[in-house]
Each structure stands twice: as C-alpha cells, then as structure tokens.
Write a protein that holds these residues in place. Structure first.
Motif, mmCIF file in Angstrom:
data_model
loop_
_atom_site.group_PDB
_atom_site.id
_atom_site.type_symbol
_atom_site.label_atom_id
_atom_site.label_comp_id
_atom_site.label_asym_id
_atom_site.label_seq_id
_atom_site.Cartn_x
_atom_site.Cartn_y
_atom_site.Cartn_z
ATOM 1 N N ALA A 76 0.821 -1.214 0.000
ATOM 2 C CA ALA A 76 0.000 0.000 0.000
ATOM 3 C C ALA A 76 0.850 1.258 0.000
ATOM 4 C CB ALA A 76 -0.923 -0.006 1.223
ATOM 5 N N LYS A 77 2.159 1.132 0.232
ATOM 6 C CA LYS A 77 3.038 2.301 0.266
ATOM 7 C C LYS A 77 3.444 2.776 -1.128
ATOM 8 C CE LYS A 77 4.981 1.349 4.829
ATOM 9 N NZ LYS A 77 6.215 1.178 5.617
ATOM 10 N N CYS A 109 -6.329 -3.776 -5.600
ATOM 11 C CA CYS A 109 -7.606 -3.868 -4.894
ATOM 12 C C CYS A 109 -7.586 -2.968 -3.664
ATOM 13 C CB CYS A 109 -7.875 -5.304 -4.479
ATOM 14 S SG CYS A 109 -9.350 -5.475 -3.470
ATOM 15 N N PRO A 110 -8.515 -2.009 -3.551
ATOM 16 C CA PRO A 110 -8.499 -1.095 -2.396
ATOM 17 C C PRO A 110 -8.816 -1.783 -1.078
ATOM 18 C CG PRO A 110 -10.463 -0.750 -3.729
ATOM 19 C CD PRO A 110 -9.585 -1.677 -4.498
ATOM 20 N N VAL A 111 -9.549 -2.916 -1.124
ATOM 21 C CA VAL A 111 -9.894 -3.603 0.117
ATOM 22 C C VAL A 111 -8.650 -4.221 0.744
ATOM 23 C CG1 VAL A 111 -11.388 -5.321 1.186
ATOM 24 C CG2 VAL A 111 -12.175 -4.089 -0.837
ATOM 25 N N LYS A 143 -5.669 -3.250 0.187
ATOM 26 C CA LYS A 143 -4.815 -2.109 0.545
ATOM 27 C C LYS A 143 -5.149 -1.613 1.938
ATOM 28 C CE LYS A 143 -3.136 2.218 -1.493
ATOM 29 N NZ LYS A 143 -3.238 3.125 -2.656
ATOM 30 N N ALA A 144 -6.428 -1.661 2.293
ATOM 31 C CA ALA A 144 -6.855 -1.181 3.606
ATOM 32 C C ALA A 144 -6.650 -2.227 4.698
ATOM 33 C CB ALA A 144 -8.323 -0.773 3.550
ATOM 34 N N LEU A 145 -6.884 -3.507 4.387
ATOM 35 C CA LEU A 145 -6.939 -4.534 5.426
ATOM 36 C C LEU A 145 -5.727 -5.461 5.464
ATOM 37 C CD1 LEU A 145 -10.717 -5.469 5.099
ATOM 38 C CD2 LEU A 145 -9.650 -3.920 6.735
ATOM 39 N N GLY A 146 -4.996 -5.592 4.351
ATOM 40 C CA GLY A 146 -3.808 -6.434 4.347
ATOM 41 C C GLY A 146 -4.072 -7.908 4.600
ATOM 42 N N ASP A 147 -5.239 -8.391 4.226
ATOM 43 C CA ASP A 147 -5.644 -9.771 4.471
ATOM 44 C C ASP A 147 -5.813 -10.488 3.132
ATOM 45 O OD1 ASP A 147 -7.223 -12.137 5.000
ATOM 46 O OD2 ASP A 147 -7.779 -11.252 6.929
ATOM 47 N N TYR A 160 -9.020 -10.733 0.990
ATOM 48 C CA TYR A 160 -9.578 -9.601 0.255
ATOM 49 C C TYR A 160 -8.761 -9.250 -0.987
ATOM 50 C CZ TYR A 160 -12.203 -9.353 4.547
ATOM 51 O OH TYR A 160 -13.017 -9.687 5.605
ATOM 52 N N THR A 161 -7.931 -10.166 -1.420
ATOM 53 C CA THR A 161 -7.195 -9.938 -2.665
ATOM 54 C C THR A 161 -8.040 -10.365 -3.855
ATOM 55 O OG1 THR A 161 -6.186 -12.135 -2.634
ATOM 56 C CG2 THR A 161 -4.968 -10.351 -1.551
#
Length: 615
Positions: free
Chosen positions: A565-566, A572-574, A576-580, A583-584
């Motif tokens: 996310a850096k 995928c923005p999800v 990017k937010a959750l790192g799980d 959600y990829t």
C-alpha cells in the motif's frame, strides 16, 4: 479437532482452504487449514502441534512461488500478516535485521534514507517478502552485479523441527567443531553434514554433478557444494562455514525462519542509462548479450516479440512502449550506472559502436532519467502479460527457470529450440539473459490430455539438456513440486541421496513442507487447469476472454493484487486497507474458479462471508 492455543488465528473453513489452495504455479491442492502466527511462541506451538498430529507445515509469505512451493495438503503458516517488522538497522556495518514477512520494496524504502539497499530483487518486489526470498534464493535483474539472496543472508534465527531455536551464522572451523559436540538437534545437524561432506567420494560426486561453478544463478536441490568451498574444508578459502548457504533455497523444508540478518549495499550511482538494443532475431540477441557483457553493464534483460505484441493491448503497459521501434523479435535492456552523465554517455556510446561494428541490432535508443522506470515496468510485466493471452493455450511455467553459463547460452538455446521444433511447440523467451537464465515458456493447453503429456516430456527432455551444458534446472524459482521429481536425473542417484539425508538430519518427521524438493509427487499431478463445458448464459459478456472460466483464469496467482500500500499502482483497495489475503483479487479468483469447476454441494455463493468478499 485438537485445540491449538496461539495468539494468532487458525482457520479450517472451506473458504480459507480454497483461497490458499494455489499460488502463482500451475498447481492446486487444498490445505488442511491456515494459521496466522503473531510471534515466535506461536510458531513453537504450531511446530509442536504438527509433530503431535503427524502433519506438515507449509511456510508461506506472499505466495508468488512459480513451482508450487506453498501448495500442498498440510497446514499453511502465513507469516505475512503479522510477522513483518523491521527490527534493527546498523548502517555503519551495513546490515539490517528483519522478520520474514517484510516486503522487499518496503525494506528498501526504509533503507534508502541510510544510502543503502537490499540488493537481490525480483519482478515481484512490491509484494514479495524476505522469508520467501530466502526460501527460493531469489535473484533478480541485477544479479549480474549482486548475486542471489544466499550471498546476502548473514544470519538466520530459526526454529528447528523439535521447536528449538538456533542461529545459523558464519563460524570458524573451531566453532564448527564445538557445534558438533553439542547433544542437541543442532549438534546432530552439524555432525551429520560434516560427516557427509568430509567423505572424499561424496565430494567427488558433488563437484562432478553440481552446476558449473561459474554459474551464479543456480537453485536446484540443496546447495551442499557451496559448503565445500568454505574454510572448514578448504584452508585457502576466506569464506566461513555458514548453514545459511543451504538454508537459502531450501524452500521451507529445513526450519521456520523467525528473523534474518541481511547484508546491505550502497545505493548504486545516480546517473543511469539504458540501451534498448532492438534485434532482428532471438539468435542475434543471444550473441549480442556476450558482446554487451564485455562492457560491464549492471544488468541485461531480454523481452521477446510475443511479450511486446501483448503489451500493445494492455492499458498500463502500452504507455511503457514509448521506446520500441518497429516490431523487433527481441529487445535487450542493457543498463549502466555511473557517477556522471559524461561517463554514462561514454559507456552507452562505446557499447552501441561495438554492436554496430558487429552488425548486431537495428535500433539503439538510449533511455535516461525517470523514463528508465517505465522500461523496467514493461520488462517486469512479462508474466502478467503472458497470462492475458486469449484461449486455453498459454505460455506455461515448466522449464522457464533453467540457467547455464552465459557463454554456453547460444549452444544451449540452439538445442532447446530444436527440441521445441521436434514437438511442434512455440515458446516465449524473456528475463535474465546476462547471467545465462532465460525464462522459457512453451505454449501449452494444460486442459488437453495431449498437452499434459507434452508438459512432462518437455520437462524431462530439458533436464538432459541442462545436464549436458552443466547448468541448473532452476536459476531462481526453485524446485517445489514442479522440478523436484527430476533431481535424481539431474544430479545422479548418489548426490540426490545425500540431499535426502540432509533433509532427514534437519527434519526426519517431515514437519516442514513435505513433498517439496525431496520425494515430490509427480510433476503433472494436482494441476489446477480443467476442461469444462461453458454452455450457459451469463449476464455480462465474457467473449473477449473466451468465456467466463477463461476470464477467471486470467488471474495467474502471482499476487500483484497484494502490492504494498506504500506504492502507487492499480490494486484492490480492500486489500490495501486490510492487508488480508481473503480480500485480494487472487482470493476472489480462486473462489470463483473452485465454485465453477467443482460445483460443490455447499455453494460458496450462499455463504455470507463469500458474498462479502465478492461484493
């Protein structure tokens, strides 16, 4: 089921097992479950659990492996979610200490302020992690200068198969002898390895059957021969004995890494330039590579005409084609770095003049400054572009990782292309030509029984070619379950038996990544591609991809949707937010493919968790 008490999380539901059933390879097999450890104590509990249950643990970072290293019927141990801290940096001594889940590009962003960087790199650098790089002994585009991860792994803190914590690091001969006196698993490992490598007949067989010593990109089997060249066995050597040499490239089959101490290099000179040599033929590019090497570049990479053609239709990569002139059969990306613009231009001009004098190439654009990043983006996009080919026949990862000494490459490639012609196959060529490794991807339809037979035949024939040219079956992507079956043929029965014995010294119960490198299942089993009737209607039109299933299969599993996310870029923005991993985009593709192909009674689309993922 036995309750496993850890601070992290444990999942055995169908959703997680499907998500983690594949990586960037052609394989698919459901694990028993997925674990997300938070700390070293969690890992000790996980090892103890595996021993009690007689199951194997599959260490996993970003899941970008191309040989099926993190696919199997064990417990996946995903260290990427929590064990991702940069622990310490000593810029004066040029080293950094990290947990295995640290992303390479994030590490280098951190080190940049100190004028340093971790030199081994991969085309997946924006999501690949240090643990995976050690497991696969990753190299990258600049390995001509910096070598592989093995050369930069100073120390590793690991948990052995009995749960004991040890540190592998450089040792003097006297320190090695003291290690052998210890009545522990660590002591038994040192005693066993020294016994095997002290045997003169074993030494002779290893020197005879391992790749040409001049070949820097070599990642087949366990690198036992590297220990022979240390001060313990060779008094003239200044290289200390360090088990990190065989830990790198062991694909998680020896131990669980909890920390790594890494060598750092000064940032390269800031004045960079790329000569993009346009070649009429692939054969011309093989010869031109040898000419370019005499000019001491930092890197030489190849992009073939098929990849360049695919880049025309790709929204992101079409903008990076600005330097392409005409329709070359191959382009060599030749990079220089100097401390002044004058020195840089002299380097580029000298190379171009040399190439012209030998009638090699037809265009020689020089790219400098910020535009260089676009050139490398086009080169790194190769795998993703290849996966976008319409239809079931695609360039497959089967012999894509062979490496031979650069001076042997023209002859090796002549033999390889003769083999392709014999089977009536076309092939895609790209990547690390400067170090003798080309990613060779024959175009096969793995849904076809006939092409599955060719998949195996090509793999086996290529082993014999690599052996003929004293090369390595893998230059960087490792053996996994794709190449492990052929290691006895490559190394001979005696050397392969030594590798099996070393695996037993570390892990006699098969706690770690069973069925990888050693005793692997047949390379054409558990392939994820299946022929399927698509005689049904869909709301959306998937005809441009050849149908609904083929649209799903455009995800190659390489995990670009996991990029850090850096950094900028489409993702995928999800996640990017959750790192799980759940959600990829890769996870969604795995769920959709499994549901479509297997039509299980439990329809995942009726599961609220799945609906949330696909929303």
């Amino acid at each position: 089921m036995e309750y496993l008490q850890i601070e992290g999380e444990v999942y055995t539901d169908p959703l997680h097992r499907i998500i983690y059933s594949s990586d960037a390879s052609a394989y698919c097999e459901e694990p028993l479950g997925v674990m997300y450890p938070r700390n070293d104590q969690d890992l000790r509990e996980i090892i103890a659990f595996a021993r009690r249950r007689g199951v194997t643990l599959i260490p996993r970072a970003a899941g970008t492996s191309l040989a099926g290293q993190v696919v199997g019927a064990g417990w996946v141990v995903d260290i990427s979610k929590y064990m991702n801290a940069i622990l310490e940096i000593q810029p004066e001594q040029r080293w950094v200490r990290v947990q295995p889940g640290v992303v390479l590009d994030e590490l280098n962003l951190f080190c940049k302020d100190y004028g340093l960087f971790f030199a081994p790199e991969t085309s997946t650098s924006n999501r690949c992690q240090i643990g995976g790089m050690i497991g696969n002994n990753s190299c990258g585009s600049h390995s001509l200068v910096y070598g592989s991860t093995r050369a930069h792994l100073l120390e590793a803190k690991v948990l052995l198969s009995d749960g004991s914590e040890v540190v592998f690091k450089p040792l003097t001969p006297a320190e090695v002898d003291r290690k052998q006196q210890e009545q522990t698993l660590e002591g038994a490992i040192y005693r066993g390895i020294i016994r095997l490598l002290s045997n003169k007949e074993n030494q002779k067989k290893m020197i005879e059957h391992f790749p040409d010593r001049s070949l820097t990109r070599r990642n087949s089997g366990y690198a036992l021969d590297q220990l022979l060249y240390t001060s313990y066995f060779d008094p003239a050597s200044t290289e200390p004995f360090n088990l990190c040499k065989i830990l790198a490239g062991s694909e998680g089959t020896f131990a669980l890494i909890t920390e790594a101490k890494l060598n750092l290099e000064p940032l390269p000179p800031s004045h960079k330039g790329v000569v993009a040599l346009h070649c009429h033929t692939l054969e011309e590019s093989f010869r031109a590579n040898l000419v370019a090497l005499t000019h001491k570049p930092r890197a030489i990479e190849l992009i073939d005409g098929k990849i360049l053609e695919l880049s025309k239709q790709n929204i992101a990569q079409s903008k990076n084609r600005f330097f392409i002139q005409g329709d070359p059969e191959a382009v060599l990306i030749i990079e220089f770095a100097e401390h002044s613009d004058d020195a840089l231009h002299r380097q580029c001009e000298a190379l171009i003049a040399d190439l012209r004098s030998k009638s090699m190439g037809y265009a020689y654009p020089v790219i400098c400054g910020g535009e260089i990043a676009k050139v490398w983006e086009l080169r790194k996009a190769g795998l993703g572009l290849l996966s976008g080919m319409v239809g079931d026949a695609k360039p497959v990862s089967v012999v894509e990782d062979t490496a031979v000494a650069p001076e042997r490459l023209p002859d090796y490639m002549a033999d390889f292309r003769a083999m392709m012609d014999r089977y009536g196959l076309s092939c895609v060529y790209h990547a690390h030509i400067s170090t003798g490794e080309l990613h060779l991807r024959p175009i096969l339809n793995l849904k076809s029984p006939e092409d599955r037979v060719l998949f195996r035949k090509v793999a086996q024939d290529c082993v014999l070619l690599v052996k003929k040219h004293r090369g390595s079956l893998s230059g960087e992507h490792g053996d996994g379950r794709l190449r492990g079956e052929f290691l006895p043929l490559l190394f001979g029965a005696k050397v392969y038996a030594l590798m099996k014995e070393v695996k037993m010294l570390f892990d006699c119960e098969g706690v770690f990544n069973r069925g990888k490198i050693i005793d692997t299942p047949p390379m054409d089993h558990s392939l994820r591609y299946k022929a399927c009737d698509e005689a049904f209607s869909t709301y959306f039109d998937y005809s441009s991809s050849g149908g609904y299933l083929r649209a799903i299969e455009r995800c190659n599993g390489a995990g670009d949707c996991r990029k850090s996310a850096k950094f900028a870029g489409v993702m995928c923005p999800v996640f990017k937010a959750l790192g799980d991993e759940r959600y990829t985009t890769r996870a969604r593709a795995n769920i959709l493919r499994d549901n479509f192909l297997n039509r299980k009674p439990q329809n995942y689309f009726h599961n609220p968790d799945v609906l949330a993922l696909l929303d």
